[in-house]
Scaffold this motif. Structure first.
Motif, short mmCIF file in Angstrom:
data_model
loop_
_atom_site.label_atom_id
_atom_site.label_comp_id
_atom_site.label_asym_id
_atom_site.label_seq_id
_atom_site.Cartn_x
_atom_site.Cartn_y
_atom_site.Cartn_z
N TYR A 210 55.96 11.16 -63.94
CA TYR A 210 56.82 12.23 -63.44
C TYR A 210 57.94 12.55 -64.43
N THR A 211 58.48 11.51 -65.07
CA THR A 211 59.53 11.73 -66.06
C THR A 211 59.01 12.56 -67.23
N PHE A 212 57.83 12.25 -67.71
CA PHE A 212 57.23 13.00 -68.81
C PHE A 212 56.98 14.45 -68.39
N GLU B 58 49.71 15.01 -55.44
CA GLU B 58 49.24 13.67 -55.78
C GLU B 58 47.72 13.61 -55.88
N LEU B 59 47.02 14.34 -55.01
CA LEU B 59 45.57 14.35 -55.09
C LEU B 59 45.07 15.05 -56.35
N ILE B 60 45.69 16.15 -56.70
CA ILE B 60 45.25 16.90 -57.88
C ILE B 60 45.50 16.12 -59.16
N THR B 61 46.66 15.47 -59.26
CA THR B 61 47.00 14.73 -60.47
C THR B 61 46.50 13.28 -60.44
N CYS B 62 45.94 12.87 -59.34
CA CYS B 62 45.47 11.48 -59.14
C CYS B 62 46.60 10.47 -59.29
N SER B 63 47.81 10.90 -59.03
CA SER B 63 48.95 9.99 -59.16
C SER B 63 49.06 9.03 -57.99
N TYR B 64 48.30 9.26 -56.92
CA TYR B 64 48.32 8.31 -55.80
C TYR B 64 47.66 7.00 -56.18
N LEU B 65 46.90 6.98 -57.30
CA LEU B 65 46.27 5.76 -57.77
C LEU B 65 47.18 4.92 -58.67
N MET B 66 48.29 5.50 -59.08
CA MET B 66 49.18 4.83 -60.03
C MET B 66 50.13 3.86 -59.33
#
Length: 80
Positions: A35-37, A18-26
């Motif tokens: 994640y589906t993509f 989550e930190l690497i992809t910055c998905s924690y901000l989503m």
């Protein structure tokens, strides 16, 4: 390695992801789409590799056999 440490390690890996992809901000719906993509693309790449890589390896192997002078299995040699 016991189950608790394995669970902590997997949670740590998820946090790193989550930190690497910055998905924690989503927002949750954005995470779902993201994640589906990503999973869809990964599955398509793995399927393509499973389908086409063996064919290319076989073709390259036959090419190098021909290049080094070995005959193909289906050719008939004439003996006099």
């Amino acid at each position: 390695m016991d189950i608790k440490s394995m669970k902590n390690y997997l949670y740590w890996l998820y946090c790193q992801f989550e930190l690497i992809t910055c998905s924690y901000l989503m927002e949750p719906w954005e995470k779902l789409l993201f994640y589906t993509f990503n999973i869809t693309m990964l599955v398509m790449v793995l399927y393509t590799a499973y389908t086409f890589v063996p064919v290319h390896i076989s073709t390259a192997f036959q090419f190098f056999l021909h290049l080094f002078g070995n005959q193909h299995e289906n050719t008939v040699s004439i003996v006099k």
